[in-house]
Design an enzyme around this catalytic site. Structure first.
Site, PDB file in Angstrom:
ATOM      1  N   SER A 156     -77.265-125.177  39.329  1.00 58.26           N
ATOM      2  CA  SER A 156     -75.823-125.092  39.463  1.00 58.26           C
ATOM      3  C   SER A 156     -75.257-123.716  39.093  1.00 58.26           C
ATOM      4  O   SER A 156     -74.081-123.453  39.307  1.00 58.26           O
ATOM      5  CB  SER A 156     -75.144-126.167  38.592  1.00 58.26           C
ATOM      6  OG  SER A 156     -75.454-125.984  37.225  1.00 58.26           O
ATOM      7  N   SER A 185     -80.835-125.580  36.193  1.00 57.63           N
ATOM      8  CA  SER A 185     -79.699-124.826  36.729  1.00 57.63           C
ATOM      9  C   SER A 185     -79.647-123.364  36.335  1.00 57.63           C
ATOM     10  O   SER A 185     -78.864-122.600  36.900  1.00 57.63           O
ATOM     11  CB  SER A 185     -78.385-125.512  36.334  1.00 57.63           C
ATOM     12  OG  SER A 185     -78.268-126.749  36.985  1.00 57.63           O
ATOM     13  N   LYS A 187     -69.276-118.958  34.273  1.00 54.20           N
ATOM     14  CA  LYS A 187     -69.592-120.097  35.141  1.00 54.20           C
ATOM     15  C   LYS A 187     -68.441-121.103  35.135  1.00 54.20           C
ATOM     16  O   LYS A 187     -67.857-121.393  34.089  1.00 54.20           O
ATOM     17  CB  LYS A 187     -70.887-120.765  34.673  1.00 54.20           C
ATOM     18  CG  LYS A 187     -71.375-121.872  35.597  1.00 54.20           C
ATOM     19  CD  LYS A 187     -72.728-122.397  35.165  1.00 54.20           C
ATOM     20  CE  LYS A 187     -73.182-123.551  36.039  1.00 54.20           C
ATOM     21  NZ  LYS A 187     -74.512-124.073  35.641  1.00 54.20           N
TER      22      LYS A 187
END
Length: 469
Positions: free
Chosen positions: A151, A175, A76
């Site tokens: 996210s 997220s 990520k």
């Protein structure tokens, strides 16, 4: 054999048994990325394919160091990776190349993963829609006109589109859970402190966000969590990990699960979401669990007050140096500026009162978990929305007063650091995915994953591939 349909655990076992070579796995995933990533935009900062194939061929004959040996992994883009561009989705870091790995990346690299690139995220992780001025918008593999959430949207979309075998993510306000629900995969938010942060900035007050695993199977989630978890002696409040895959046994018979729905009407929900959740609960009930709908255990307004206060306080502190520089502040997105300015306006007493609310709620839920093994809530209040939106402005004509109010349903879990697994529920009337949060008491990570395994074996929704991309 379609390598892309094998779980990461099955790929790992095949590599260990010399039935597959890392170079074969890498070639298959790079081909899939070349085929679909232009449409989905989940994997960003992709490394040179020839260099990746050379690294994979070197892994063919190397002694495995961990279960991720030779598997392609995109980290990520909120996690720093040595020698691999890390942007946080911000133009301020559009060309930043870290000199070292963050702890999470270091642990996954040490377990044998080959880092192929990063997964897309909103700028600074703010908001549950993965778009930013550096890499653009990540789209939902099940409907390219819709968001993949965030996210950890790039991670969820990359998994769903078979561009990644397993993925990492992070979760402050849903997220890991929200994008997993939007993309028909699993996302697990661990008990806070189980996956430790790096010893940077504040590590005593910043107890809202955590990193964790995502996958298409619970075994993959459990095995990656085992790599990620474990005490970092340089930060406080750590928790020891365990072999979570070894604990994936048992069933749902006799489990008592509390259904919280829309929190007594406090959380506006788009039509069809609660009905799909209830269909998933019937599956859980058929597997032997007792489902009980209960009244909201705490006022939603107080939870929201505590949440936005503590979140704003942390953002104001963490972004102070950037905000104080006018040239850098001008490159922050409006939602981030709003967070910082909310925090800068806070009095110390307001932060204290928010922490007291959080403390009372934690104690209340601890008592509730003496009667129930888990609580369940939807992962989102809306279906995956158009990718062109910044965020949903209203739900059922109820205006959302902040950029993240539409995902308030995750707050009861996030505020007190409960372990929570996003379970795929299938698809609504428009063919869009949705998920269900299954959460247990702090420290019950293995038990939550075991319950999720029983559900996965009965459903396996992630096996349903997206439409042809």
């Amino acid at each position: 054999m379609d390598l892309l349909e094998l779980s990461a655990s099955d790929l790992s076992r095949s590599i260990a048994a010399r039935k597959l070579a890392p170079s074969e796995v890498m070639a298959a995933y790079l081909a899939q990325i070349a085929k679909v990533n232009t449409s989905v935009n989940a994997v960003v900062s992709l490394r040179d394919p020839e260099a990746l194939m050379a690294e994979a061929r070197a892994a063919d004959d190397a002694e495995p160091q961990g279960w991720l040996h030779g598997l392609p992994l995109a980290v990520k883009d909120l996690c720093a990776t040595k020698g691999l561009r890390t942007t946080w989705g911000s133009p301020l870091f559009a060309d930043f190349i870290p000199a070292k790995d963050d702890l999470l990346a270091a642990r996954m690299r040490a377990a044998g993963a080959i880092f192929i690139g990063k997964t897309n995220t909103p700028e600074w992780g703010h908001g549950s829609h993965s778009f930013n001025p550096v890499h653009g918008v990540t789209r939902n593999p099940y409907d390219l006109s819709r968001t993949a959430g965030g996210s950890s949207g790039g991670a969820a979309a990359g998994l769903a589109a078979r561009m990644l075998p397993v993925a990492d993510g992070s979760d402050m306000m849903g997220s890991l859970r929200n994008p997993a629900g939007f993309c028909n995969v699993y996302g697990f938010r661990p008990s806070w402190g189980l996956v430790p942060a790096d010893a940077e900035g504040d590590t005593h007050l910043a107890t809202l966000a955590t990193e964790g695993p995502m996958g298409r199977t619970i075994e993959d989630i459990a095995r990656l969590l085992t790599v990620q978890a474990g005490v970092n002696p340089e930060v406080p409040f750590g928790r020891a990990g365990e072999d979570y895959a070894a604990a994936l046994h048992g069933d749902l018979r006799g489990k008592r699960i509390a259904w919280l729905g829309d929190w007594g009407g406090a959380y506006a929900m788009e039509p069809g979401i609660l009905e799909l959740c209830e269909a998933g609960l019937r599956v859980i009930s058929d597997l032997g669990a007792e489902i009980e709908a209960i009244a909201p255990p705490f006022p939603a307004a107080k939870l929201w007050q505590a949440w936005i206060t503590l979140r704003a306080m942390l953002n104001a502190g963490g972004f102070k140096a950037i905000y104080d520089d006018p040239a850098k502040r001008a490159q922050l997105k409006p939602e981030t500026i709003w967070e910082i300015e909310q925090g800068r306006a806070l009095a110390a007493q307001a932060v204290y009162e928010a922490s007291v609310i959080r403390s009372r709620y934690y104690a209340h839920m601890a008592r509730l978990f003496q009667r129930y093994d888990a609580v369940v809530l939807p992962t989102a209040q809306v279906w995956p929305f158009p990718a062109e939106w910044r965020w949903p402005q209203s739900i059922n004509a109820v205006a959302m007063d902040t950029y993240h109010r539409w995902m308030e349903v995750v707050i009861p879990i996030s505020l007190i650091g409960l372990p929570a697994l996003s379970l795929p529920l299938g698809f609504g009337a428009q063919g869009l995915p949705m998920g269900l949060q299954l959460a247990g008491p702090v420290g019950a990570d293995a038990k939550v994953l075991a319950m999720g395994q029983a559900y996965h074996l009965a459903t396996d929704w992630p096996a349903r591939q997206p439409p042809k991309l």
